[in-house]
Structure formats: structure tokens, C-alpha cells
Design an enzyme around this catalytic site. Structure first.
Site, mmCIF file in Angstrom:
data_model
loop_
_atom_site.group_PDB
_atom_site.id
_atom_site.type_symbol
_atom_site.label_atom_id
_atom_site.label_comp_id
_atom_site.label_asym_id
_atom_site.label_seq_id
_atom_site.Cartn_x
_atom_site.Cartn_y
_atom_site.Cartn_z
ATOM 1 N N LYS A 31 0.801 -1.224 0.000
ATOM 2 C CA LYS A 31 0.000 0.000 0.000
ATOM 3 C C LYS A 31 0.840 1.282 0.000
ATOM 4 O O LYS A 31 0.447 2.289 -0.570
ATOM 5 C CB LYS A 31 -0.932 0.019 1.221
ATOM 6 C CG LYS A 31 -1.929 -1.120 1.243
ATOM 7 C CD LYS A 31 -3.261 -0.697 0.679
ATOM 8 C CE LYS A 31 -4.199 -1.842 0.391
ATOM 9 N NZ LYS A 31 -4.344 -2.831 1.433
ATOM 10 N N SER A 33 1.631 -9.814 -0.897
ATOM 11 C CA SER A 33 1.302 -8.397 -0.777
ATOM 12 C C SER A 33 1.590 -7.793 0.594
ATOM 13 O O SER A 33 1.795 -6.589 0.698
ATOM 14 C CB SER A 33 -0.167 -8.177 -1.138
ATOM 15 O OG SER A 33 -0.998 -9.049 -0.399
ATOM 16 N N GLU A 42 -9.830 5.950 3.166
ATOM 17 C CA GLU A 42 -10.660 4.875 3.703
ATOM 18 C C GLU A 42 -9.737 3.698 3.982
ATOM 19 O O GLU A 42 -8.655 3.604 3.391
ATOM 20 C CB GLU A 42 -11.734 4.467 2.691
ATOM 21 C CG GLU A 42 -11.290 3.463 1.612
ATOM 22 C CD GLU A 42 -10.218 3.977 0.656
ATOM 23 O OE1 GLU A 42 -10.087 5.205 0.524
ATOM 24 O OE2 GLU A 42 -9.505 3.141 0.053
#
Ligand SMILES: *Cc1c(COP(=O)(O)O)cnc(C)c1O
Length: 423
Positions: free
Chosen positions: A92, A384, A114
Site C-alpha cells: 500500500k 502483498s 478509507e
């Protein structure tokens, strides 16, 4: 295959994507489109982005040959792209840096975001701390409970976390709430969306920032595979909104001999009604400003989703995945909660890596697929994120009696079979 050049100028990936926003937001969206169109080619912007990726995130992340897992599956060689080793523990951060650099240049001192699993919230709070920006994170109250360590991390980093009580109290509701905040505060606020969803230009922009993952792999894989031009037979990534998957898929689209496989959360089963498999079980519709596959009932009402991993619990999917699915350039499969948990425990024991539950979906599919392939073939999995945030969930679900390889009971390992472990 024809050259792949999507989206078009209006943000369409074939019949998906686009820009479905209210009047109030269209000004903010135009402003963002212009800023991104300018800065994506600005050498100083590119230099600063690359500098941050190298020195703050720690890129490039390694590609690791999971030799033991590969041997135990008895088929294809499995490689892991270690996004879990990035600062803040997931992919991210790549995207939040790109968007925060835009926010700074656009003169917006306030950032909103969010978050589902809390990973995007943590990545946003981190970069806001680094750049001295105000940070407000919207998070479904269900997620606030199941991801409490990440909530505390955001607070430590100086962010305000707002629990969202509407709807299913998860990611989609947090997104709605963040959009509402943006409408009210467009003048001083930049909205950092955490995945390849939302109105154009977000799906394209987030994909571009995350594409560093696939670009690095294209350099790294030939060194592992021993031939200058060789790339893996398959690339596998989990799909929530789809940003880690687009990040690794996009640079691989021209490599026609590399299969691209997205793994959706099948929850309790694709036909149980309790899953988050938007591409496999959804219908085209509009959600959060773009046209894509959406899990909806006959009246177009959003269906409540389920997954053991908060980061995959989203009833839509990035519009580019919808298009890649229709084009058949990417395939989409489901992995259940149980299969993901088994893979989670297996990777802990076999390779010494505690992966995120989201990433464990991709690992689980790689384990299945490797068994059907030859030992001279290869699979690249996008790992990830790391699983430290999930250990509470895993302890609740698996309890003391968890799953592990037979060897931890002193028995021989047979084909990497995962069996129930009783203390
Ligand atoms: C958020 C998250 C995901 C899901 O989001 P995508 O946009 O689909 O990548 C997957 N893995 C981890 C570790 C995450 O934090």
C-alpha cells in the site's frame, strides 16, 4: 494480442471504469486529472517518488525462491515477491507516497483515506506524518474491532480514525463516508484512495504507482530463471480492490506466455453466498464512481460480503480487472477462508514467513497449481503483505488446534499435504 493501451482519455477500460460522480466532485476530479497528467511526466516528481521508494520504503523488494515449498508441492518452482518487507508491511505504501506527493504539489494540507484491513490507513498515516499533512482515516467499525493493532498504529502516527457505523460497517461504507467528507471539503482536502477503484483517474493512477512491483519482477525473474529473457509461466495475486494485482500484472500484460491469475476471496465457498468474489459472482454495475463487476441482488442492492481477511472484503473490484477478465488476458479464481488459513500456517512452518491473510489466498492457489505443473516451470506470487496484523484473527479462528505440516508431529512429509494438528 493487440497493443494494450487502457484506459482511454475518459478513463474507460472497454465498457468499465469512467467517472460517475456528483457535480460537487467533478471539479475536484478535474483538478486531480490535470495535476496527475502534468506531474506523471515531471522529472522532479519522478525523481522524488523513486527516492522515497528506495530510501523510505526500502525498494526494490526481493523475489524469493520458496525452494522448500516448491519441493514439497512436487511441481512448479514458486517465487514470492516480498512486498511484506516494505516499510509498513504491505504494498500500500507505494501508492500513498505517489498520491501524497501530488497532494503536496496541489497545496492540499489535509488528507483523507478509507481503510479495510487498516493497511492503507497505516500507510497513509505514515506518509502524512513524514510530510506534515493532517490525516483523517475512515474505517468500518467491524474492521476497527478486528484490526485493532492497526488502529492504534494510525493513532501513534498522529491520524484521526473515524469508525463508520453505516451499512455492513466495513470497507465499502468507509469509502462512502470518505467520499462524503471530500464533497464537503474539496478546497483543502486530498482523497488518497487505497486501491485501483473509484472514479477516473484513480484506477489508472493507483495502478501506475503500484506498477513498480511488476517492473522490478521483470528485471529480477530472469536472474532466478537463468535465462536473459525468461519470465514466469504464471503470476498470481490476491484481489480485493485489485491494486497489488494490477501492480504486478500490468507490466506483464505484453508477456503473452505468462498467465495472469487473480485470486478472489471465496469465503465459505463461491456458492455459499458468503464470499467477496465480485468478478466470478458479480454483475456489471456502478459502485464508488466507476462501472465494474459488483456483488448485487436483482434490485441492484449491494450484497454483504464475507472474507476472513478484511482487505479482500469488498463488493466491487477495480474496473481494469473487469476488463482483463472480459478480454481473457487474466483469469480469476476463488480460494476459501479455510484454504487461505491452511496456506497461512503452511508458509509459517515451511518457509518462516508469516504472510497476510489476503496474500495467503494467492499462496494457496499457487500451492494447488504448482502440483499440476512441471518442475522446470515457475509461478510468481505477489506476497502483498505481512501477517502480524492478522495473528489475533488467526488465533480466534484456528485456536490452539491449528493446521500444520505432518513433520511437526514427527511424521514424514508427503507431498506437502496439510493435515489437522491436535495438541
Ligand atoms: C489491502 C490489502 C490487499 C487488498 O487490496 P488490493 O487493492 O486488492 O491489493 C491485499 N493484501 C494486503 C496485504 C493488503 O493490505
Amino acid at each position: 494480442m493487440k497493443p494494450y493501451a487502457y484506459p482511454d482519455a475518459a478513463g474507460h477500460f472497454g465498457k468499465y471504469g469512467g467517472n460517475f460522480v456528483s457535480e460537487t466532485l467533478s471539479f475536484a476530479i478535474e483538478e486531480l486529472k490535470e495535476a496527475y497528467a502534468h506531474y506523471q511526466n515531471d522529472p522532479e516528481f519522478i525523481r522524488e517518488f523513486n527516492y522515497e521508494l528506495a530510501h523510505f520504503v526500502g525498494r526494490p523488494s526481493p523475489v524469493y525462491h520458496a525452494a522448500r515449498m516448491s519441493r514439497e508441492m512436487g511441481g512448479a518452482q514458486i517465487y514470492l515477491k516480498r512486498e511484506d518487507l516494505n516499510h509498513t508491511g504491505a504494498h500500500k505504501i507505494n501508492n500513498t507516497i505517489g498520491q501524497a506527493l501530488l497532494a503536496k504539489r496541489m497545496g492540499k494540507p489535509r488528507v483523507i483515506a478509507e481503510t479495510g484491513a487498516g493497511q492503507h490507513g497505516v500507510a497513509t498515516a505514515t506518509i502524512c506524518a513524514r510530510y506534515g499533512l493532517e490525516c483523517v482515516v475512515y474505517m468500518g467499525s467491524v474492521d476497527v474491532k478486528r484490526q485493532s493493532p492497526n488502529v492504534y498504529r494510525m493513532k501513534l502516527l498522529g491520524a484521526t480514525v473515524v469508525p463508520v457505523e453505516s451499512g455492513s460497517k466495513t470497507l465499502k461504507d468507509a469509502l462512502n463516508e470518505a467520499m462524503r467528507d471530500w464533497v464537503a471539503n474539496v478546497d483543502n482536502t486530498f482523497y488518497i484512495i487505497g486501491t485501483v477503484a473509484g472514479p477516473h483517474p484513480y484506477p489508472m493512477m493507483v495502478r501506475d504507482f503500484q506498477s513498480i512491483i511488476g517492473k522490478e519482477c521483470i528485471e529480477q525473474m530472469p536472474k532466478h530463471l537463468g535465462k536473459a529473457e525468461k519470465q514466469p509461466d504464471a503470476v498470481i495475486a490476491c484481489v480485493g480492490g485489485g491494486s497489488n494485482a494490477m501492480g504486478i500484472f500490468h507490466p506483464y500484460i505484453p508477456f503473452e506466455n505468462t498467465r495472469l491469475i487473480g485470486v478472489e476471496a471465496a469465503g465459505e465457498g463461491l456458492d455459499s453466498g458468503k464470499h467477496s468474489a465480485s468478478i466470478q459472482r458479480g454483475q456489471p454495475g456502478v459502485l464508488h464512481g466507476n462501472r465494474t463487476y459488483v456483488l448485487q441482488d436483482d434490485n441492484g442492492q449491494i450484497i454483504e460480503t464475507h472474507s476472513v481477511s478484511a482487505g479482500l472484503d469488498y463488493p466491487g473490484v477495480g474496473p481494469e480487472h473487469a476488463w482483463l477478465a472480459d478480454l481473457k488476458r487474466a483469469e480469476y479464481v476463488g480460494i476459501t477462508d479455510k484454504e487461505a488459513l491452511d496456506a497461512f500456517h503452511y508458509l509459517c512452518r515451511a518457509e518462516g514467513i508469516i504472510a497476510a491473510l489476503e496474500s495467503s489466498h494467492a499462496v494457496a492457489h499457487a500451492m494447488k497449481m504448482a502440483k499440476t505443473m512441471r518442475t522446470d516451470q515457475s509461478i510468481l506470487v505477489n506476497l502483498s503483505g505481512r501477517g502480524d496484523k492478522d495473528i489475533g484473527t488467526v488465533a480466534d479462528v484456528s485456536g490452539a488446534d491449528f493446521y500444520c505440516r505432518p513433520s511437526c508431529r514427527g511424521e514424514s512429509v508427503k507431498g506437502g499435504q496439510v493435515v489437522e494438528f491436535k495438541r
